[in-house]
Motif scaffolding. Structure first.
Motif, PDB file in Angstrom:
ATOM      1  N   ALA A 115       0.936  -0.949  -0.060  1.00 30.97           N
ATOM      2  CA  ALA A 115      -0.013  -0.090  -0.054  1.00 30.97           C
ATOM      3  C   ALA A 115       0.972   1.320   0.010  1.00 30.97           C
ATOM      4  O   ALA A 115       1.972   1.187   0.672  1.00 30.97           O
ATOM      5  N   LEU A 116       0.213   2.428  -0.456  1.00 31.98           N
ATOM      6  CA  LEU A 116       1.124   3.584  -0.673  1.00 31.98           C
ATOM      7  C   LEU A 116      -0.019   4.656  -0.803  1.00 31.98           C
ATOM      8  O   LEU A 116      -0.897   4.631  -1.650  1.00 31.98           O
ATOM      9  N   ALA A 117      -0.119   5.741   0.396  1.00 30.69           N
ATOM     10  CA  ALA A 117      -1.204   6.674   0.355  1.00 30.69           C
ATOM     11  C   ALA A 117      -0.486   8.000   0.778  1.00 30.69           C
ATOM     12  O   ALA A 117       0.396   7.939   1.356  1.00 30.69           O
ATOM     13  N   HIS A 118      -1.289   9.143   0.953  1.00 35.62           N
ATOM     14  CA  HIS A 118      -0.920  10.308   1.191  1.00 35.62           C
ATOM     15  C   HIS A 118      -2.201  11.051   1.880  1.00 35.62           C
ATOM     16  O   HIS A 118      -3.278  10.876   1.434  1.00 35.62           O
ATOM     17  N   GLU A 119      -1.829  11.507   2.940  1.00 36.01           N
ATOM     18  CA  GLU A 119      -2.846  12.365   3.693  1.00 36.01           C
ATOM     19  C   GLU A 119      -2.261  13.612   4.409  1.00 36.01           C
ATOM     20  O   GLU A 119      -1.301  13.136   5.484  1.00 36.01           O
ATOM     21  N   SER A 120      -2.406  14.650   4.468  1.00 34.63           N
ATOM     22  CA  SER A 120      -2.171  15.965   5.100  1.00 34.63           C
ATOM     23  C   SER A 120      -0.390  15.982   5.056  1.00 34.63           C
ATOM     24  O   SER A 120      -0.201  16.262   6.338  1.00 34.63           O
ATOM     25  N   GLY A 121       0.187  15.663   4.124  1.00 33.66           N
ATOM     26  CA  GLY A 121       1.712  15.757   4.388  1.00 33.66           C
ATOM     27  C   GLY A 121       2.331  14.614   4.885  1.00 33.66           C
ATOM     28  O   GLY A 121       3.603  14.736   4.860  1.00 33.66           O
ATOM     29  N   VAL A 122       1.512  13.582   5.019  1.00 32.56           N
ATOM     30  CA  VAL A 122       2.191  12.245   5.468  1.00 32.56           C
ATOM     31  C   VAL A 122       2.062  11.225   4.347  1.00 32.56           C
ATOM     32  O   VAL A 122       1.129  10.768   4.145  1.00 32.56           O
ATOM     33  N   VAL A 123       3.065  10.542   4.152  1.00 34.25           N
ATOM     34  CA  VAL A 123       3.056   9.409   2.876  1.00 34.25           C
ATOM     35  C   VAL A 123       3.062   8.080   3.884  1.00 34.25           C
ATOM     36  O   VAL A 123       4.010   7.964   4.980  1.00 34.25           O
ATOM     37  N   HIS A 124       2.217   7.149   3.892  1.00 40.34           N
ATOM     38  CA  HIS A 124       2.166   6.179   4.425  1.00 40.34           C
ATOM     39  C   HIS A 124       1.714   4.784   3.847  1.00 40.34           C
ATOM     40  O   HIS A 124       1.140   5.119   2.917  1.00 40.34           O
ATOM     41  N   GLY A 125       1.993   3.834   4.163  1.00 40.27           N
ATOM     42  CA  GLY A 125       1.789   2.456   3.430  1.00 40.27           C
ATOM     43  C   GLY A 125       2.413   1.366   4.132  1.00 40.27           C
ATOM     44  O   GLY A 125       2.999   1.296   5.249  1.00 40.27           O
ATOM     45  N   ILE A 126       2.580   0.162   3.163  1.00 38.27           N
ATOM     46  CA  ILE A 126       3.256  -1.195   3.373  1.00 38.27           C
ATOM     47  C   ILE A 126       4.152  -1.400   2.302  1.00 38.27           C
ATOM     48  O   ILE A 126       3.854  -1.446   1.379  1.00 38.27           O
TER      49      ILE A 126
END
Length: 342
Positions: A90-101
């Protein structure tokens, strides 16, 4: 530096100077080597106006997510990733934060593992939070590199070092697999394919296990439209580098897998030819023995008036008759155009 990339620590009871599930914490500042952080110092490190912080937690500890949720001001979607319940890339972005697996190889003490693990992450320019259930090779290598003088400028650069470390380790294992395929090919040329099936299967098993997570991760990094993401120029550049490296690694995996499959088919064909030659030799030998066996069977009948029973040298004559019948049959096969070469 924008507000979204400036992660702060939420207040919690100062009497709790421990962090459940925390494996290690580091703080890096400009012009100085990264330093390990004690749990009681994490709040001050994140509140500092400069530098970056890396928090690495063990997701097996059920309290780890609650501590991260209470300690770090991350978006809800990032906290959902860090819970560790999902294993898909997974790869996503929200409010300046990149997060994922992301994918990483397991770290083993006695051998170089080929087992793929999962690294859950949330990253900004100032904060990197990672979680895992099993010790991971690239994460351990970056951790060691920090103690040996590696000085990433931002948390994104630190995260990039982890992903690039995984790519390097996977590429090394692919190079070792390629050498095995070279040896198999040499043996095929020397017509010794019987012992190569297991080695080819090992290579294909490695390629298949690497291809699935790497291709998924490469597709995520390549397919995401990051033009609207609230990231610094350095973060965009790092994500672009990672996308290109993962794409190249995926092509390496596909090439090794295709070559292993072709060699597997060639070995199977060689073994089939060898089996056919053995069966042909057995069939020819059986056919050549048939006339002699017939003659011996006739003289073995317990009936009256059996020829050569009372003839002097009858046994030798019977053997010569059986040999002559075999020779005649062999000549007839050659005249018929039968290929008797094995």
């Amino acid at each position: 530096m924008n507000d979204a990339s400036h992660m702060t620590l939420l207040a919690w009871d100062d009497s709790r100077h421990h962090a459940p599930g925390l494996v290690w914490a580091y703080r890096g500042t400009a012009g100085g080597p990264p330093e390990p952080l004690l749990p009681k110092d994490i709040k001050a490190a994140l509140a500092a106006p400069d530098g970056w912080v890396w928090l690495h937690v063990d997701l097996i500890d059920q309290r780890a997510h609650a501590w991260i949720n209470h300690a770090c001001a991350l978006p809800h979607s990032a906290h959902a990733i860090l819970e560790g319940h999902e294993d898909s890339m997974a790869l996503a972005h929200e409010s300046g934060v990149v997060h994922g697996i992301a994918a990483d190889l397991h770290s083993e003490m006695a051998r170089r593992s080929t087992t793929i693990g999962r690294l859950h992450f949330a990253v900004t320019d100032r904060l990197l939070v990672t979680g895992r259930r099993h010790s991971l090779a690239a994460v351990e290598e970056v951790h060691k590199a920090l103690s040996e003088g590696f000085q990433p400028a931002t948390a994104f650069e630190l995260f990039g070092a982890i992903v690039l470390g995984f790519c390097k380790n996977a590429s090394e294992r692919l190079n070792a697999a390629t050498k095995q395929l070279d040896e198999v090919e040499d043996h095929l040329v020397a017509e010794r394919p019987a012992d190569e099936r297991r080695r080819i299967k090992d290579v294909r098993r490695l390629a298949v296990s690497l291809h699935r997570p790497i291709s998924a991760q490469a597709a995520l990094f390549q397919g995401e439209d990051r033009s609207g993401w609230e990231l610094s120029a350095g973060a965009h550049e790092m994500l672009g580098r990672l996308a290109a490296r993962l794409e190249r690694l995926d092509r390496e995996v596909v090439m090794v897998n295709d070559r292993a499959r072709l060699l597997q088919e060639e070995v199977a064909a060689e073994l089939a030819d060898e089996s056919n030659r053995s069966l042909k030799a057995l069939a020819v030998m059986s056919a050549l023995l048939l006339p002699g066996t017939l003659i011996v069977g006739i003289f073995g009948m317990n009936t009256a008036e059996l020829p050569l029973t009372h003839t002097h040298g009858g046994f030798i004559l019977a053997l010569l008759l059986a040999a002559g019948a075999t020779g005649l049959f062999y000549w007839l096969l050659l005249r018929a155009g039968a290929n008797l070469r094995f």
